[in-house]
Design a protein around this motif. Sequence first.
Motif, PDB file in Angstrom:
ATOM      1  N   PHE A 188     -13.143   4.644  -6.405  1.00 61.17           N
ATOM      2  CA  PHE A 188     -13.287   3.189  -6.474  1.00 61.17           C
ATOM      3  C   PHE A 188     -14.676   2.734  -6.002  1.00 61.17           C
ATOM      4  CE2 PHE A 188      -8.551   3.578  -5.698  1.00 61.17           C
ATOM      5  CZ  PHE A 188      -8.189   3.342  -7.011  1.00 61.17           C
ATOM      6  N   CYS A 224     -18.769  -3.205  -9.479  1.00 61.76           N
ATOM      7  CA  CYS A 224     -17.622  -2.311  -9.367  1.00 61.76           C
ATOM      8  C   CYS A 224     -17.888  -0.958 -10.021  1.00 61.76           C
ATOM      9  CB  CYS A 224     -16.386  -2.947 -10.013  1.00 61.76           C
ATOM     10  SG  CYS A 224     -15.853  -4.468  -9.220  1.00 61.76           S
ATOM     11  N   ASN A 255      -9.298  -7.427  -8.333  1.00 54.48           N
ATOM     12  CA  ASN A 255      -8.633  -6.444  -7.467  1.00 54.48           C
ATOM     13  C   ASN A 255      -9.404  -5.137  -7.567  1.00 54.48           C
ATOM     14  OD1 ASN A 255      -5.791  -7.886  -6.904  1.00 54.48           O
ATOM     15  ND2 ASN A 255      -6.403  -8.250  -9.020  1.00 54.48           N
ATOM     16  N   THR A 256     -10.177  -4.815  -6.536  1.00 48.37           N
ATOM     17  CA  THR A 256     -11.014  -3.613  -6.584  1.00 48.37           C
ATOM     18  C   THR A 256     -10.226  -2.339  -6.289  1.00 48.37           C
ATOM     19  OG1 THR A 256     -11.718  -4.165  -4.330  1.00 48.37           O
ATOM     20  CG2 THR A 256     -13.213  -4.766  -6.130  1.00 48.37           C
ATOM     21  N   ILE A 257      -9.029  -2.472  -5.690  1.00 44.75           N
ATOM     22  CA  ILE A 257      -8.065  -1.367  -5.618  1.00 44.75           C
ATOM     23  C   ILE A 257      -6.734  -1.951  -6.098  1.00 44.75           C
ATOM     24  CG2 ILE A 257      -6.933   0.395  -4.208  1.00 44.75           C
ATOM     25  CD1 ILE A 257      -9.227   0.327  -2.273  1.00 44.75           C
ATOM     26  N   HIS A 316      -4.645  -1.988   0.381  1.00 44.82           N
ATOM     27  CA  HIS A 316      -4.844  -3.298  -0.220  1.00 44.82           C
ATOM     28  C   HIS A 316      -5.112  -4.326   0.880  1.00 44.82           C
ATOM     29  CE1 HIS A 316      -3.422  -1.374  -3.808  1.00 44.82           C
ATOM     30  NE2 HIS A 316      -2.188  -1.243  -3.358  1.00 44.82           N
ATOM     31  N   HIS A 347     -16.526  -4.102  -2.906  1.00 47.45           N
ATOM     32  CA  HIS A 347     -15.245  -4.376  -2.249  1.00 47.45           C
ATOM     33  C   HIS A 347     -15.326  -5.639  -1.384  1.00 47.45           C
ATOM     34  CE1 HIS A 347     -12.653  -1.092  -3.372  1.00 47.45           C
ATOM     35  NE2 HIS A 347     -13.518  -0.173  -2.986  1.00 47.45           N
ATOM     36  N   MET A 392     -13.117  -8.953  -2.262  1.00 49.48           N
ATOM     37  CA  MET A 392     -12.074  -9.407  -1.341  1.00 49.48           C
ATOM     38  C   MET A 392     -12.216 -10.887  -1.013  1.00 49.48           C
ATOM     39  SD  MET A 392      -9.386  -9.025   0.461  1.00 49.48           S
ATOM     40  CE  MET A 392      -9.161  -7.411  -0.270  1.00 49.48           C
ATOM     41  N   GLU A 417      -9.627  -2.699   1.532  1.00 48.71           N
ATOM     42  CA  GLU A 417     -10.127  -3.114   0.221  1.00 48.71           C
ATOM     43  C   GLU A 417     -11.314  -4.058   0.354  1.00 48.71           C
ATOM     44  OE1 GLU A 417      -8.147  -4.614  -4.033  1.00 48.71           O
ATOM     45  OE2 GLU A 417      -7.020  -4.854  -2.170  1.00 48.71           O
ATOM     46  N   ASP A 418     -11.817  -4.219   1.561  1.00 49.26           N
ATOM     47  CA  ASP A 418     -12.910  -5.171   1.792  1.00 49.26           C
ATOM     48  C   ASP A 418     -14.233  -4.494   2.148  1.00 49.26           C
ATOM     49  OD1 ASP A 418     -12.294  -4.237   4.299  1.00 49.26           O
ATOM     50  OD2 ASP A 418     -11.852  -6.198   5.184  1.00 49.26           O
ATOM     51  N   SER A 436       0.824  -1.205   0.000  1.00 49.73           N
ATOM     52  CA  SER A 436       0.000   0.000   0.000  1.00 49.73           C
ATOM     53  C   SER A 436       0.862   1.260   0.000  1.00 49.73           C
ATOM     54  CB  SER A 436      -0.928   0.001   1.223  1.00 49.73           C
ATOM     55  OG  SER A 436      -1.560   1.250   1.379  1.00 49.73           O
TER      56      SER A 436
END
Length: 358
Positions: A132, A296, A319-321, A110, A138, A142, A115-116, A20
């Motif tokens: 995002f 997303c 991977n949402t971020i 991350h 998220h 995750m 990210e969750d 991160s």
Amino acid sequence: MKRINLAVIFGGRSGEHEVSLSSARGVMKNLDKEKYNVIPIAITKGGNWLIGEKAGAYMKMNEDKIGKEGAISLDESQKLVSIKDTDRNFFNYAEGELKEKIALVFPILHGPYGEDGRLQGMLDMLGVPYVFSGVLAHAIGMNKPKAKIIAAKSGVPVAKDLVLAKGEKYNPDEIIEKLSLPLMVKPSELGSSVGISLAKIKEELKEGIEDAFSHGDEVILEQYIKGREFTVTVMGNGNPKALAITEIIPLISEFYDYKAKYEEGGSKHVCPAEIPKEDEEKLKSYAVATFKSIGCRDLARIDFLWSEKTNEYYFTDINTIPGMTPTSLAPEAAALAGMNFTEFLDKLIEGAMKRVRK
């Protein structure tokens, strides 16, 4: 033109803390300072928030450890924190000075706690907009098993798997009979390939499961797919578009593990991927379908494996971020679409600001 007060939040309590910091450093270096008043916010491994100059000092203090898995210990991470754990409460978890009202948050965390969906839920409660996806996307993204279920429902092929919960008894022989060896062992809720292993024999399977459980309460075991690895960056809202497909070729590992991802010379990225046009169209359609079905927005990176046995592409992860260093996969794909890193960040922020103005 009045600059936007943009808070960049990084660090966090997950095993991807150092990654991160690497992403945040890349983002803050490449943001257009004429457009944005950048406010750094570091979250330590102990969960304390360091704002403004304190966050800058945290980044500088850990400069030599950025991107190195587990390089920053909990004690080291807490060095700039003045509030004792025994004195910490809901109202004093943050330190530093916030001089301006935040207009938008750019979260670069991350893994769990960032990210969750947990951070996003807190920001929603506070009425602070962010770049995002929202909470649900998220949270689903995750959790690898749940993301696979939703992707499969939208018509995207997925590999066979088995999910284990911590404390649950399991029989390695039954697992091998169902999925066969070799197979992949992964923590269900972690990214950056942390805790992932390839089990070729029963002993490696048991060791891999034990290691994966050290990173969380659930483990996913997946059928190993021999072939090629690809990733697709999807960008936008309403009518999202897939950018160029990238093939990932690990050079120092059998699969795209943490070392292959983050060590210099660990992997080779071929962008655009050298695949037939019909495969390109199919893979992009799979990526967009996954992006939309999970809900997303703005940006996500979707990973696939191509099987040389079945000649099919299988969704493995979202991977949402995604990683956001200048050499990360998503910025690489954006560059091929004609956006340098600064323009890429502008586009993400503009998309988020449109939601604010509605």
